[in-house]
Design an enzyme around this catalytic site. Sequence first.
Site, short mmCIF file in Angstrom:
data_model
loop_
_atom_site.label_atom_id
_atom_site.label_comp_id
_atom_site.label_asym_id
_atom_site.label_seq_id
_atom_site.Cartn_x
_atom_site.Cartn_y
_atom_site.Cartn_z
CG HIS A 57 50.03 65.94 37.12
ND1 HIS A 57 50.49 66.54 36.41
CD2 HIS A 57 48.11 66.04 36.82
CE1 HIS A 57 50.12 67.46 36.03
NE2 HIS A 57 48.79 66.97 36.17
CG ASP A 86 53.78 65.23 37.31
OD1 ASP A 86 53.04 63.70 36.98
OD2 ASP A 86 53.55 66.19 37.32
CB SER A 94 47.26 69.44 34.21
OG SER A 94 47.37 67.98 33.91
#
Length: 415
Positions: A362, A329, A155
């Site tokens: 995600h 995602d 991330s």
Amino acid sequence: MSRTRTTPGRRVESDVVDIGEHEFESGEILPDLKVAYEAYGEFDGQNAVLVCHGLTGSQHVAGHGTESGVSGQARAWWGDIVGPGKAIDTNDYYVICVNVPGSCYGTSGPASEGPDGEPWGTDFPPVTVHDWTRAQRRLLDHLGVGRLHAVVGGSVGGMNALDWAVQFPDDVERLAVVASAARLDSQCLGIDAVARRAITSDPNWNGGDYYGEERPSPDAGLGLARQLGHLMYLSKDSMERKFGRRSAGRGERGDAFPSDPAASFFPYREVESYLDYQAEKFAERFDANAYLYLTRAMDDFDLSEGYESDAAALAAFEGEALLVSFTGDWHFTTEQSESLAGAFRRGDVPVAHHVVESDHGHDAFLVEPEKVGPPLADFVDEGVAGRAVTDTAPDGGEPDEDEDFAPVHSSLFSR
């Protein structure tokens, strides 16, 4: 004070280090930047792996062997990936994770004590991803770690990892960027802006001055910001499967936020209950000002800043790179990772873009270790030639630009 615990297969060092005067990218200077970290395993001079945490993560990346029954930040955030016998094996590697400046888990940030003995609040200097990287470099110098065998980040931690390839390209042998991108797109920027406004619109935020036992914290605003985040991290399919339109018992949590009088006529749904639970738990462990600071740092990051292109920014990096993306995602898409892979390829950097088929959104990089672990393990051990590593350009070339990008999906099992 440094704490070192050794149990069979586990050596864990946990400490907060004063790295001295630190000039932030803004030009503001902190006379004594404190940096919290955890390190696992034994350093042999060549086996150091830096793991960069996500937005609200901490230095507690791996378990200590005594975490049965714990939850929240007391539980390791990537314990299924990092540890003895795990994908990033602390029997083989010296793994360091550093809490970034601006956060609230021991490293200096808005909630930490300022020169006047009171919390900094919004007087704390603005922080950027570049500030994170330079603080990590100084902490590693303190630990006696020079060149890193690998930098791994997920991330916004992936952005942090990318920044290492720009600021300290000679210090990194292998770079693994998981569920990340070279920059945020406008949709994510907009969601982050709304999340910050949820915090600053809470009367208890009080301009960032809410510290002290007698003062209420802006938990409602921070909770709303976290709820937006969770909607961002999940995919449409995973939410439908997890919640559907099912009703939940309202209980106490159904009154966590003000509602209109008509609300009692309508069902309180499971998705609302989930979001309220996440808001409550997050407000217990995180600082609202830190959330403002860290989302600003993430929004600000642009790999190509100061360069003509992403490829130009990465031109000095001579190591190998792995990009891992997930088909479900929408926060950091496979297309964004493919664009980043192209930047590495144009610089003749050995790179693999490993696409994982997943509908977990995600969060897949956190909740599907059986898919993330094998390519990470083989890349850290062997580079892009690792057995479990796949690429969207298997021949080592560039995907055909005249054709739509069609990722090579992977379904992986244990090594």
